[in-house]
Write an enzyme that holds these catalytic residues in place. Structure first.
Site, PDB file in Angstrom:
ATOM      1  N   ARG A 106      17.209  73.859  -4.252  1.00 22.03           N
ATOM      2  CA  ARG A 106      17.005  75.064  -5.069  1.00 22.03           C
ATOM      3  C   ARG A 106      17.480  76.235  -4.228  1.00 22.03           C
ATOM      4  O   ARG A 106      16.936  76.495  -3.138  1.00 22.03           O
ATOM      5  CB  ARG A 106      15.532  75.217  -5.445  1.00 22.03           C
ATOM      6  CG  ARG A 106      15.217  76.579  -6.009  1.00 22.03           C
ATOM      7  CD  ARG A 106      13.880  76.639  -6.692  1.00 22.03           C
ATOM      8  NE  ARG A 106      13.935  75.983  -7.991  1.00 22.03           N
ATOM      9  CZ  ARG A 106      13.010  76.115  -8.949  1.00 22.03           C
ATOM     10  NH1 ARG A 106      11.955  76.871  -8.742  1.00 22.03           N
ATOM     11  NH2 ARG A 106      13.144  75.508 -10.100  1.00 22.03           N
ATOM     12  N   HIS A 133      20.612  75.827 -14.241  1.00 23.81           N
ATOM     13  CA  HIS A 133      19.372  75.065 -14.041  1.00 23.81           C
ATOM     14  C   HIS A 133      19.496  73.754 -14.834  1.00 23.81           C
ATOM     15  O   HIS A 133      18.811  73.545 -15.831  1.00 23.81           O
ATOM     16  CB  HIS A 133      18.178  75.906 -14.520  1.00 23.81           C
ATOM     17  CG  HIS A 133      16.847  75.430 -14.010  1.00 23.81           C
ATOM     18  ND1 HIS A 133      16.714  74.345 -13.159  1.00 23.81           N
ATOM     19  CD2 HIS A 133      15.581  75.890 -14.238  1.00 23.81           C
ATOM     20  CE1 HIS A 133      15.425  74.175 -12.886  1.00 23.81           C
ATOM     21  NE2 HIS A 133      14.719  75.087 -13.530  1.00 23.81           N
ATOM     22  N   GLN A 136      16.429  71.281 -15.757  1.00 18.49           N
ATOM     23  CA  GLN A 136      15.550  71.838 -16.780  1.00 18.49           C
ATOM     24  C   GLN A 136      16.056  71.485 -18.180  1.00 18.49           C
ATOM     25  O   GLN A 136      15.294  71.044 -19.044  1.00 18.49           O
ATOM     26  CB  GLN A 136      15.484  73.367 -16.612  1.00 18.49           C
ATOM     27  CG  GLN A 136      14.639  74.052 -17.669  1.00 18.49           C
ATOM     28  CD  GLN A 136      13.164  73.724 -17.523  1.00 18.49           C
ATOM     29  OE1 GLN A 136      12.599  73.858 -16.456  1.00 18.49           O
ATOM     30  NE2 GLN A 136      12.538  73.278 -18.595  1.00 18.49           N
ATOM     31  N   ASP A 228      12.902  82.808 -21.772  1.00 19.68           N
ATOM     32  CA  ASP A 228      12.616  82.701 -20.336  1.00 19.68           C
ATOM     33  C   ASP A 228      12.261  84.103 -19.839  1.00 19.68           C
ATOM     34  O   ASP A 228      12.429  85.106 -20.554  1.00 19.68           O
ATOM     35  CB  ASP A 228      13.856  82.126 -19.600  1.00 19.68           C
ATOM     36  CG  ASP A 228      13.610  81.858 -18.116  1.00 19.68           C
ATOM     37  OD1 ASP A 228      12.440  81.816 -17.690  1.00 19.68           O
ATOM     38  OD2 ASP A 228      14.605  81.681 -17.377  1.00 19.68           O
ATOM     39  N   CYS A 267      10.968  77.427 -20.185  1.00 18.46           N
ATOM     40  CA  CYS A 267      11.032  76.544 -19.008  1.00 18.46           C
ATOM     41  C   CYS A 267       9.809  76.677 -18.119  1.00 18.46           C
ATOM     42  O   CYS A 267       9.537  75.799 -17.316  1.00 18.46           O
ATOM     43  CB  CYS A 267      12.302  76.842 -18.225  1.00 18.46           C
ATOM     44  SG  CYS A 267      12.394  78.543 -17.659  1.00 18.46           S
ATOM     45  N   ARG A 296      10.181  67.163 -17.210  1.00 22.11           N
ATOM     46  CA  ARG A 296      10.933  67.332 -15.953  1.00 22.11           C
ATOM     47  C   ARG A 296      10.815  66.055 -15.128  1.00 22.11           C
ATOM     48  O   ARG A 296      11.786  65.578 -14.547  1.00 22.11           O
ATOM     49  CB  ARG A 296      10.382  68.527 -15.145  1.00 22.11           C
ATOM     50  CG  ARG A 296      10.636  69.902 -15.754  1.00 22.11           C
ATOM     51  CD  ARG A 296      12.100  70.245 -15.812  1.00 22.11           C
ATOM     52  NE  ARG A 296      12.716  70.261 -14.490  1.00 22.11           N
ATOM     53  CZ  ARG A 296      12.676  71.280 -13.629  1.00 22.11           C
ATOM     54  NH1 ARG A 296      12.079  72.408 -13.959  1.00 22.11           N
ATOM     55  NH2 ARG A 296      13.284  71.205 -12.448  1.00 22.11           N
TER      56      ARG A 296
HETATM   57  N1   CP Z   1      10.880  75.507 -14.691  1.00 18.96           N
HETATM   58  C1   CP Z   1      10.910  75.436 -13.352  1.00 18.96           C
HETATM   59  O1   CP Z   1      11.934  75.151 -12.726  1.00 18.96           O
HETATM   60  O2   CP Z   1       9.715  75.677 -12.763  1.00 18.96           O
HETATM   61  P1   CP Z   1       9.426  75.877 -11.214  1.00 18.96           P
HETATM   62  O3   CP Z   1      10.053  77.172 -10.792  1.00 18.96           O
HETATM   63  O4   CP Z   1       7.926  75.890 -11.111  1.00 18.96           O
HETATM   64  O5   CP Z   1      10.029  74.740 -10.454  1.00 18.96           O
HETATM   65  N1  NVA Z   2      15.337  82.042 -14.841  1.00 18.85           N
HETATM   66  C1  NVA Z   2      14.196  81.691 -14.015  1.00 18.85           C
HETATM   67  C2  NVA Z   2      13.879  80.236 -14.160  1.00 18.85           C
HETATM   68  C3  NVA Z   2      12.676  79.786 -13.384  1.00 18.85           C
HETATM   69  C4  NVA Z   2      12.389  78.337 -13.537  1.00 18.85           C
HETATM   70  C5  NVA Z   2      14.478  82.032 -12.564  1.00 18.85           C
HETATM   71  O1  NVA Z   2      15.583  81.772 -12.095  1.00 18.85           O
HETATM   72  O2  NVA Z   2      13.584  82.574 -11.917  1.00 18.85           O
END
Ligand code: CP
Ligand code: NVA
Length: 308
Positions: A106, A133, A136, A228, A267, A296
């Site tokens: 990540r 992502h 997701q 989101d 998400c 997930r």
């Molecule tokens: N939706 C998602 O990726 O959640 P987290 O940031 O908790 O991993």
């Molecule tokens: N768009 C959000 C998604 C989190 C899972 C972010 O990048 O923070």
């Protein structure tokens, strides 16, 4: 079809029948887990998980997923590794590949996960970048199939800030034959570059893809409404952006513009009563947000089982 050593970074790298195979693997592993059927297909395998940003779902679902598949996952924070002291991503990728069978990362800039994959000799999974992502959206498509029985021909309306999640929706849902409408205020619509890539997919898969700036128009006749956070990780809160996005809040009035049996997705983490009102998030008739979170686990197990 062999996926061994394929990276899972960008849904646009895959064809429909390939995403189909991942989704089917996810559904199958979910069924096996629910009825207690053994499925330890990754016994003795290890996954390194690099987290440059916070996470609840991604971390826990990948770690538990590896355990359920008979393998092991290592949680690596930048502060706790030499990445935090300037060791390059490339060198880190080479070293981790000597120990582990797969790397999940990540990151902030999408280029970081691409760089990791360039140097790694094991598959690399994108656990969220500023651009995309993909994991997701695989869980989300599993969830839509569970609730609607199909993907092809359905309309998904994403309303709110155009971001990594909406970018991956435009790719994944289009590849799987869904019509996608993005409803975002001016200034917060998808970039030209991501739009061009999604339009190419939409031509290939003969789907409808559009961007509108009116939220009610976006959700008209939608089977799925998705939203989101207004501010993604790494972005500063700005009053101007919040004011532009508030009319795109998913609330009862907006949901009433969609199909009667519309499902509402997010998400997570959600900012209750900001992008999504609590009454909709907690409404069992529409909200499937916690099914998405659960999926997930299953979707990622499907990906791991095929690429590792
Ligand atoms: N939706 C998602 O990726 O959640 P987290 O940031 O908790 O991993
Ligand atoms: N768009 C959000 C998604 C989190 C899972 C972010 O990048 O923070």
């Amino acid at each position: 079809m062999s996926f061994k050593r394929r990276n899972f970074i960008d849904l646009a790298d895959f064809k429909r029948h390939e995403l189909r195979a991942f989704l089917d693997a996810g559904h199958d592993l979910k069924r096996k887990q629910k009825c207690g059927e053994p499925h330890e297909v990754l016994k003795g395998k290890s996954m390194a998980m690099i987290f440059m940003k916070s996470s609840t779902r991604t971390r826990v679902s990948f770690e538990v997923g590896m355990t359920q598949l008979g393998g092991h996952a290592l949680y690596l924070q930048p502060g706790g590794t030499q990445l935090g002291r300037g060791e390059t991503i490339g060198d880190t990728a080479i070293v981790l590949s000597r120990y582990c069978d797969v790397i999940m990362a990540r990151v902030f800039g999408h280029g970081e996960v691409v760089e990791l994959a360039k140097h790694a000799t094991v598959p690399v999974i994108n656990g969220l970048s500023d651009l995309l992502h993909p994991c997701q959206i695989m869980a989300d498509m599993m969830t839509i199939e569970e609730h609607k029985g199909t993907l092809e021909g359905l309309k998904v309306a994403y309303v709110g800030d155009s971001n990594n999640v909406s970018n991956s929706i435009m790719q994944g849902c289009t590849i799987m034959g869904m019509d996608v409408t993005i409803g975002s205020p001016k200034g917060y619509t998808p970039t030209d570059e991501i739009m061009e890539r999604a339009e190419n997919l939409s031509r290939t898969y003969k789907t409808h893809l559009e961007v509108v700036t009116d939220p009610a128009e976006a959700v008209k006749a939608a089977d799925v409404i998705y939203t989101d956070t207004f501010f993604s990780m790494g972005q500063e809160r700005e009053k101007e952006k919040e004011e532009a996005l508030m009319p795109f809040q998913v609330n009862r009035a907006l949901v009433n513009n969609a199909k009667e049996d519309v499902i509402v997705m997010h998400c997570l983490p959600a900012h209750r009563d900001e992008e999504l009102t609590s009454d909709i998030m907690d409404d069992p008739k529409h909200s499937v947000v916690f099914d998405q979170a659960e999926n997930r686990l299953h979707a990622q197990k499907g990906i791991l089982a095929l690429i590792v």
